[in-house]
Design a protein around this motif. Sequence first.
Motif, PDB file in Angstrom:
ATOM      1  N   PHE A 113      -9.456  58.476 -53.683  1.00 33.79           N
ATOM      2  CA  PHE A 113      -8.006  58.423 -53.520  1.00 33.79           C
ATOM      3  C   PHE A 113      -7.369  59.542 -54.344  1.00 33.79           C
ATOM      4  CE2 PHE A 113      -9.194  53.987 -52.620  1.00 33.79           C
ATOM      5  CZ  PHE A 113      -8.468  53.751 -51.468  1.00 33.79           C
ATOM      6  N   THR A 114      -6.112  59.864 -54.066  1.00 27.79           N
ATOM      7  CA  THR A 114      -5.436  60.946 -54.783  1.00 27.79           C
ATOM      8  C   THR A 114      -5.269  60.625 -56.268  1.00 27.79           C
ATOM      9  OG1 THR A 114      -3.263  60.083 -54.145  1.00 27.79           O
ATOM     10  CG2 THR A 114      -4.204  61.853 -52.776  1.00 27.79           C
ATOM     11  N   ASP A 115      -5.318  59.341 -56.649  1.00 23.11           N
ATOM     12  CA  ASP A 115      -5.207  58.998 -58.070  1.00 23.11           C
ATOM     13  C   ASP A 115      -6.558  59.038 -58.783  1.00 23.11           C
ATOM     14  OD1 ASP A 115      -6.506  56.695 -57.214  1.00 23.11           O
ATOM     15  OD2 ASP A 115      -4.875  55.330 -57.753  1.00 23.11           O
ATOM     16  N   GLY A 116      -7.611  59.427 -58.052  1.00 19.93           N
ATOM     17  CA  GLY A 116      -8.942  59.541 -58.648  1.00 19.93           C
ATOM     18  C   GLY A 116      -9.832  58.334 -58.445  1.00 19.93           C
ATOM     19  N   ASP A 117      -9.252  57.204 -58.043  1.00 20.08           N
ATOM     20  CA  ASP A 117     -10.081  56.019 -57.770  1.00 20.08           C
ATOM     21  C   ASP A 117     -10.968  56.283 -56.558  1.00 20.08           C
ATOM     22  OD1 ASP A 117      -9.106  54.509 -59.843  1.00 20.08           O
ATOM     23  OD2 ASP A 117      -7.790  53.264 -58.607  1.00 20.08           O
ATOM     24  N   ARG A 118     -12.157  55.697 -56.606  1.00 25.20           N
ATOM     25  CA  ARG A 118     -13.088  55.844 -55.495  1.00 25.20           C
ATOM     26  C   ARG A 118     -12.934  54.650 -54.565  1.00 25.20           C
ATOM     27  NH1 ARG A 118     -16.664  59.767 -55.542  1.00 25.20           N
ATOM     28  NH2 ARG A 118     -18.026  58.521 -54.245  1.00 25.20           N
ATOM     29  N   GLY A 119     -13.228  54.877 -53.296  1.00 21.66           N
ATOM     30  CA  GLY A 119     -13.141  53.806 -52.311  1.00 21.66           C
ATOM     31  C   GLY A 119     -14.117  54.032 -51.181  1.00 21.66           C
ATOM     32  N   HIS A 142       5.928  60.729 -46.814  1.00 22.89           N
ATOM     33  CA  HIS A 142       4.809  60.007 -47.440  1.00 22.89           C
ATOM     34  C   HIS A 142       3.860  59.485 -46.363  1.00 22.89           C
ATOM     35  CE1 HIS A 142       2.537  56.921 -49.559  1.00 22.89           C
ATOM     36  NE2 HIS A 142       3.051  56.032 -48.729  1.00 22.89           N
ATOM     37  N   VAL A 143       4.407  58.909 -45.317  1.00 18.44           N
ATOM     38  CA  VAL A 143       3.587  58.408 -44.209  1.00 18.44           C
ATOM     39  C   VAL A 143       2.745  59.541 -43.628  1.00 18.44           C
ATOM     40  CG1 VAL A 143       3.725  57.538 -41.826  1.00 18.44           C
ATOM     41  CG2 VAL A 143       5.086  56.462 -43.634  1.00 18.44           C
ATOM     42  N   PHE A 144       3.370  60.679 -43.386  1.00 21.57           N
ATOM     43  CA  PHE A 144       2.649  61.830 -42.841  1.00 21.57           C
ATOM     44  C   PHE A 144       1.534  62.264 -43.785  1.00 21.57           C
ATOM     45  CE2 PHE A 144       2.077  66.432 -42.897  1.00 21.57           C
ATOM     46  CZ  PHE A 144       1.515  66.605 -41.641  1.00 21.57           C
ATOM     47  N   VAL A 145       1.841  62.386 -45.078  1.00 24.45           N
ATOM     48  CA  VAL A 145       0.832  62.832 -46.044  1.00 24.45           C
ATOM     49  C   VAL A 145      -0.340  61.861 -46.089  1.00 24.45           C
ATOM     50  CG1 VAL A 145       0.393  63.244 -48.513  1.00 24.45           C
ATOM     51  CG2 VAL A 145       2.425  64.218 -47.422  1.00 24.45           C
ATOM     52  N   VAL A 146      -0.062  60.577 -46.122  1.00 29.50           N
ATOM     53  CA  VAL A 146      -1.157  59.589 -46.145  1.00 29.50           C
ATOM     54  C   VAL A 146      -1.991  59.691 -44.871  1.00 29.50           C
ATOM     55  CG1 VAL A 146      -1.689  57.109 -46.140  1.00 29.50           C
ATOM     56  CG2 VAL A 146      -0.064  58.050 -47.802  1.00 29.50           C
ATOM     57  N   THR A 148     -12.793  62.805 -41.307  1.00 30.55           N
ATOM     58  CA  THR A 148     -13.558  63.983 -40.893  1.00 30.55           C
ATOM     59  C   THR A 148     -14.494  64.503 -41.973  1.00 30.55           C
ATOM     60  OG1 THR A 148     -11.827  65.501 -41.648  1.00 30.55           O
ATOM     61  CG2 THR A 148     -11.709  64.737 -39.337  1.00 30.55           C
ATOM     62  N   GLY A 149     -14.342  63.999 -43.191  1.00 30.20           N
ATOM     63  CA  GLY A 149     -15.150  64.506 -44.296  1.00 30.20           C
ATOM     64  C   GLY A 149     -14.689  65.868 -44.796  1.00 30.20           C
ATOM     65  N   GLN A 150     -13.482  66.267 -44.406  1.00 27.56           N
ATOM     66  CA  GLN A 150     -12.929  67.560 -44.811  1.00 27.56           C
ATOM     67  C   GLN A 150     -11.909  67.359 -45.939  1.00 27.56           C
ATOM     68  OE1 GLN A 150     -13.996  70.523 -43.371  1.00 27.56           O
ATOM     69  NE2 GLN A 150     -15.471  69.112 -42.470  1.00 27.56           N
ATOM     70  N   PRO A 151     -11.816  68.308 -46.853  1.00 30.66           N
ATOM     71  CA  PRO A 151     -10.799  68.192 -47.904  1.00 30.66           C
ATOM     72  C   PRO A 151      -9.398  68.149 -47.289  1.00 30.66           C
ATOM     73  CG  PRO A 151     -12.267  70.065 -48.319  1.00 30.66           C
ATOM     74  CD  PRO A 151     -12.592  69.535 -46.957  1.00 30.66           C
ATOM     75  N   HIS A 152      -8.571  67.258 -47.784  1.00 31.03           N
ATOM     76  CA  HIS A 152      -7.217  67.133 -47.231  1.00 31.03           C
ATOM     77  C   HIS A 152      -6.212  68.004 -47.968  1.00 31.03           C
ATOM     78  CE1 HIS A 152      -6.526  64.434 -50.600  1.00 31.03           C
ATOM     79  NE2 HIS A 152      -7.534  63.679 -50.181  1.00 31.03           N
ATOM     80  N   GLY A 153      -6.529  68.429 -49.180  1.00 37.54           N
ATOM     81  CA  GLY A 153      -5.665  69.351 -49.908  1.00 37.54           C
ATOM     82  C   GLY A 153      -4.481  68.727 -50.629  1.00 37.54           C
ATOM     83  N   TYR A 154      -4.387  67.412 -50.653  1.00 35.46           N
ATOM     84  CA  TYR A 154      -3.260  66.757 -51.321  1.00 35.46           C
ATOM     85  C   TYR A 154      -3.702  66.207 -52.665  1.00 35.46           C
ATOM     86  CZ  TYR A 154      -0.729  67.048 -46.931  1.00 35.46           C
ATOM     87  OH  TYR A 154      -0.094  67.515 -45.812  1.00 35.46           O
ATOM     88  N   GLU A 155      -2.843  66.363 -53.667  1.00 33.10           N
ATOM     89  CA  GLU A 155      -3.108  65.816 -54.997  1.00 33.10           C
ATOM     90  C   GLU A 155      -2.296  64.554 -55.256  1.00 33.10           C
ATOM     91  OE1 GLU A 155      -2.559  68.900 -57.889  1.00 33.10           O
ATOM     92  OE2 GLU A 155      -3.955  70.243 -56.863  1.00 33.10           O
ATOM     93  N   ALA A 156      -1.404  64.246 -54.341  1.00 31.83           N
ATOM     94  CA  ALA A 156      -0.546  63.066 -54.448  1.00 31.83           C
ATOM     95  C   ALA A 156      -0.263  62.569 -53.036  1.00 31.83           C
ATOM     96  CB  ALA A 156       0.762  63.418 -55.168  1.00 31.83           C
ATOM     97  N   ASN A 157       0.394  61.408 -52.951  1.00 32.38           N
ATOM     98  CA  ASN A 157       0.651  60.829 -51.641  1.00 32.38           C
ATOM     99  C   ASN A 157       2.015  61.221 -51.064  1.00 32.38           C
ATOM    100  OD1 ASN A 157       2.424  59.207 -53.037  1.00 32.38           O
ATOM    101  ND2 ASN A 157       1.208  57.351 -52.823  1.00 32.38           N
ATOM    102  N   ASN A 158       2.604  62.272 -51.620  1.00 32.06           N
ATOM    103  CA  ASN A 158       3.801  62.871 -51.056  1.00 32.06           C
ATOM    104  C   ASN A 158       3.850  64.316 -51.534  1.00 32.06           C
ATOM    105  OD1 ASN A 158       6.220  63.133 -49.600  1.00 32.06           O
ATOM    106  ND2 ASN A 158       7.015  61.172 -50.328  1.00 32.06           N
ATOM    107  N   THR A 159       4.722  65.093 -50.954  1.00 35.19           N
ATOM    108  CA  THR A 159       4.862  66.477 -51.356  1.00 35.19           C
ATOM    109  C   THR A 159       6.095  66.630 -52.244  1.00 35.19           C
ATOM    110  OG1 THR A 159       6.166  66.991 -49.382  1.00 35.19           O
ATOM    111  CG2 THR A 159       3.777  67.340 -49.242  1.00 35.19           C
ATOM    112  N   VAL A 160       6.143  67.709 -52.999  1.00 35.37           N
ATOM    113  CA  VAL A 160       7.295  67.968 -53.862  1.00 35.37           C
ATOM    114  C   VAL A 160       8.520  68.270 -53.002  1.00 35.37           C
ATOM    115  CG1 VAL A 160       8.223  69.518 -55.636  1.00 35.37           C
ATOM    116  CG2 VAL A 160       5.830  68.764 -55.750  1.00 35.37           C
ATOM    117  N   ASP A 161       8.335  69.139 -52.022  1.00 36.27           N
ATOM    118  CA  ASP A 161       9.435  69.516 -51.144  1.00 36.27           C
ATOM    119  C   ASP A 161       9.600  68.497 -50.020  1.00 36.27           C
ATOM    120  OD1 ASP A 161       9.923  71.865 -52.603  1.00 36.27           O
ATOM    121  OD2 ASP A 161       8.409  72.953 -51.437  1.00 36.27           O
TER     122      ASP A 161
END
Length: 169
Positions: A110-116, A46-50, A59-72
């Motif tokens: 944010f990954t939950d859709g909230d803006r910040g 989770h720390v790594f994903v965040v 960087t203004g680049q897409p991070h590719g995560y839909e959640a704050n942890n991975t399934v695997d």
Amino acid sequence: MSTASMLSTLFRYQAWAHDGFLRAIEDLDAERCGEERHLALRVLNHVFVVNQIFTGHLTGQPHGYEANNTVDTPTPQALRAAHAASDRWLLEYVASITPEQLAERVAFTFTDGDRGAMTREEMLFHVVTHDGYHRGEVGRILKQIQSPLPWDTFAVFLHQDQPERRGQG
């Protein structure tokens, strides 16, 4: 000490602490401590994903995560390598950023859709404090199974990194 210098020191400390915790998890007996080992890996993943999410914000680049942890859940070795690469990137980033860039406010989602929106400096401090919070959580897991705890204090890092400090007083 300048903000850039302090950020550099904090991210060197963070890299040192990540490595210590991931080595401790690698050393856990997967048979005897399988559940705790898995939980500790989930927390540090989770720390790594965040960190990757905030790297994307910085960087203004897409991070590719839909959640704050991975399934695997990665292996301790794979996660240690991923953290090391992320920590190197963050160190290079703070070494190259200008005070004007640090003060720049960046809008993101944010990954939950909230803006910040946060300044780059706030994002970097968030990464450091967020990581420390969760390393404390992993430390509690390790303590419960009576595993040796890695050092995770800024003072210890400074004195290991700069041993000449021990002789001053």
